[in-house]
Design a protein around this motif. Structure first.
Motif, PDB file in Angstrom:
ATOM      1  N   ILE A 197       0.871  -1.166   0.000  1.00  0.00           N
ATOM      2  CA  ILE A 197       0.000   0.000   0.000  1.00  0.00           C
ATOM      3  C   ILE A 197       0.914   1.222   0.000  1.00  0.00           C
ATOM      4  O   ILE A 197       2.133   1.102   0.116  1.00  0.00           O
ATOM      5  CB  ILE A 197      -0.941   0.034   1.224  1.00  0.00           C
ATOM      6  N   THR A 198       0.329   2.394  -0.160  1.00  0.00           N
ATOM      7  CA  THR A 198       1.077   3.643  -0.041  1.00  0.00           C
ATOM      8  C   THR A 198       0.784   4.241   1.326  1.00  0.00           C
ATOM      9  O   THR A 198      -0.378   4.452   1.683  1.00  0.00           O
ATOM     10  CB  THR A 198       0.675   4.650  -1.133  1.00  0.00           C
ATOM     11  N   ILE A 199       1.811   4.458   2.104  1.00  0.00           N
ATOM     12  CA  ILE A 199       1.683   5.209   3.358  1.00  0.00           C
ATOM     13  C   ILE A 199       2.185   6.618   3.079  1.00  0.00           C
ATOM     14  O   ILE A 199       3.267   6.792   2.515  1.00  0.00           O
ATOM     15  CB  ILE A 199       2.507   4.549   4.478  1.00  0.00           C
ATOM     16  N   PHE A 200       1.389   7.625   3.414  1.00  0.00           N
ATOM     17  CA  PHE A 200       1.794   8.993   3.082  1.00  0.00           C
ATOM     18  C   PHE A 200       1.750   9.910   4.296  1.00  0.00           C
ATOM     19  O   PHE A 200       0.977   9.710   5.243  1.00  0.00           O
ATOM     20  CB  PHE A 200       0.943   9.561   1.943  1.00  0.00           C
ATOM     21  N   ASN A 201       2.618  10.904   4.248  1.00  0.00           N
ATOM     22  CA  ASN A 201       2.746  11.908   5.296  1.00  0.00           C
ATOM     23  C   ASN A 201       1.767  13.045   4.988  1.00  0.00           C
ATOM     24  O   ASN A 201       1.966  13.815   4.051  1.00  0.00           O
ATOM     25  CB  ASN A 201       4.196  12.418   5.333  1.00  0.00           C
ATOM     26  N   ARG A 202       0.709  13.147   5.789  1.00  0.00           N
ATOM     27  CA  ARG A 202      -0.336  14.148   5.531  1.00  0.00           C
ATOM     28  C   ARG A 202       0.205  15.569   5.620  1.00  0.00           C
ATOM     29  O   ARG A 202      -0.194  16.446   4.836  1.00  0.00           O
ATOM     30  CB  ARG A 202      -1.497  13.970   6.518  1.00  0.00           C
TER      31      ARG A 202
END
Length: 422
Positions: free
Chosen positions: A145-150
């Motif tokens: 999955i893609t984990i992203f920094n909000r």
């Protein structure tokens, strides 16, 4: 090219088989089960599973041996060549395919019934096959999955993470321009992650044809090469992409230096431990893909060696480990995905039924991961030669990135070198 030590070990496998040094059953009812680095975390799970199997099969004993990940290849090669192979082994498909190509593993297309075969997801069963031989029972699965920094996304003025590689190129420039940080890190180290090779398939590139010859010297292949070369030359990829592996992506994400990380859902726990401030602003999104919409899935197998002391009981235990009920239980225990149709259906339903799914980042990540299975497949065939293809493509990509070759020449050279090695 396969490393020389591995060629020697595989040669020993052939010698051992030619001289018929198969391990004979001792008649004591014991089978040996090897796993890869699952102790101590999963001792309670496997102790209970083995106890149930032994109770259902009086007179049978299962001896569980856990092998460090880094040691499994050499240990199983040594055991097979010496005729002392365990009865059941947990292997990844790439290495299992090497043994299967030399006749060292049971052909499961012949050994299991159609009803047993049909309980597994069809695409996943096929991914564990080589030249018509099914060499492994599918066990647990993982999809990136893609984990992203909000915070970084907001600072860059982006409302949502990119969903495709085309969107990623635009987002990478915006993130770099507005924050001074990078959007993401991907490695071009030939011996490391195959993520770039998989991205090419997602972009519509066919890697090899039915005869095993290079099929990527095409407009699609040139466009995929150019995509990565342009990102690097525009300063949108860290320079160490050429020299450091995927571990560097993890370090950069946890230090807040990149906005996106493609990894498994379970890595959210590691981020929470290692970088709680980053975990607090992290959120999950689907895996990046290309025009094809394909998502990559990684498979772990359970195999039965040809010279197992008791292939009948070994196969029965392998089918037991990978049946729907036990797959579902292990998937929940290990934060992975199951590989039978029934267990995946039940896993998804249980995720939907959870009342806390909207408030749990990890639960959301698991739900995204499970949902991707509708488009998921093994994008790069499970064959040892694919590591050589990766090396040739990555080395030529690096040459183009460093302006030592044009993109067109890099593609042509990689294809020619691959065809010459066939």
């Amino acid at each position: 090219m396969i490393r020389s030590w591995r060629r020697c070990c595989l040669a020993l496998v052939l010698v051992g088989m030619l001289f018929g040094c198969a391990r004979q059953s001792q008649g004591d009812g014991e089978i040996v089960f090897w796993t890869m680095q699952l102790q101590p975390k999963f001792i309670p799970y496997f102790t209970a599973l083995i106890d149930r199997f032994e109770q259902e099969n009086p007179g049978t004993k299962v001896r569980w041996v856990d092998i460090p990940w880094s040691a499994m290849e050499s240990k199983i090669l040594t055991a097979v060549s010496a005729g002392t192979a365990p009865d059941v082994v947990n292997l990844n498909p790439v290495f299992a395919s090497q043994l299967a190509s030399r006749g060292a593993l049971l052909d499961l297309n012949r050994a299991v019934t159609p009803e047993q075969r049909d309980r597994y997801l069809p695409n996943i069963w096929q991914a564990s096959s080589l030249q018509g031989q099914a060499f492994g029972l599918p066990w647990y699965l993982t999809t990136r999955i893609t984990i992203f920094n909000r915070n970084l996304m907001q600072q860059a003025g982006l409302q949502k993470p990119p969903a495709t590689y085309a969107e990623l190129a635009s987002a990478a420039k915006q993130i770099r321009d507005r924050t001074g940080k990078y959007a993401f890190f991907v490695t071009f180290v030939p011996e490391d992650s195959g993520e770039v090779l998989e991205s090419m398939v997602q972009m519509g590139v066919k890697l090899v044809d039915d005869q095993g010859k290079a099929a990527f010297n095409t407009p699609e292949g040139i466009a995929a090469f150019r995509y990565w070369v342009d990102l690097y030359q525009q300063g949108l990829l860290p320079q160490e992409s050429l020299t450091q592996g995927h571990r560097r992506a993890v370090e950069l994400y946890q230090s807040g230096e990149i906005a996106l990380l493609q990894t498994g859902p379970e890595f959210l726990n590691a981020i929470a431990t290692n970088a709680p401030a980053i975990a607090a602003v992290s959120a999950p999104a689907p895996q990046l893909t290309g025009e094809t919409g394909k998502r990559n899935v990684a498979v772990m197998n359970v195999v039965v060696p040809q010279d197992a002391s008791d292939r009948e009981i070994g196969l029965k235990f392998a089918l037991y480990v990978t049946d729907s009920a036990n797959q579902l239980a292990f998937a929940k225990e290990a934060n992975v995905l199951p590989s039978t149709t029934a267990s995946l259906r039940d896993y998804r339903q249980q995720l939907r039924d959870r009342a806390d799914i909207s408030s749990s980042t990890l639960a959301q990540a698991r739900s995204i991961s499970a949902a991707q299975m509708d488009q998921a497949q093994v994008l790069v065939p499970a064959a040892a030669e694919m590591k050589e293809l990766q090396r040739l493509i990555y080395e030529n990509l690096q040459a183009a990135m460093l302006q030592r070759k044009t993109v067109e020449q890099a593609v042509a050279d990689a294809a020619a070198a691959w065809n010459q090695s066939r």
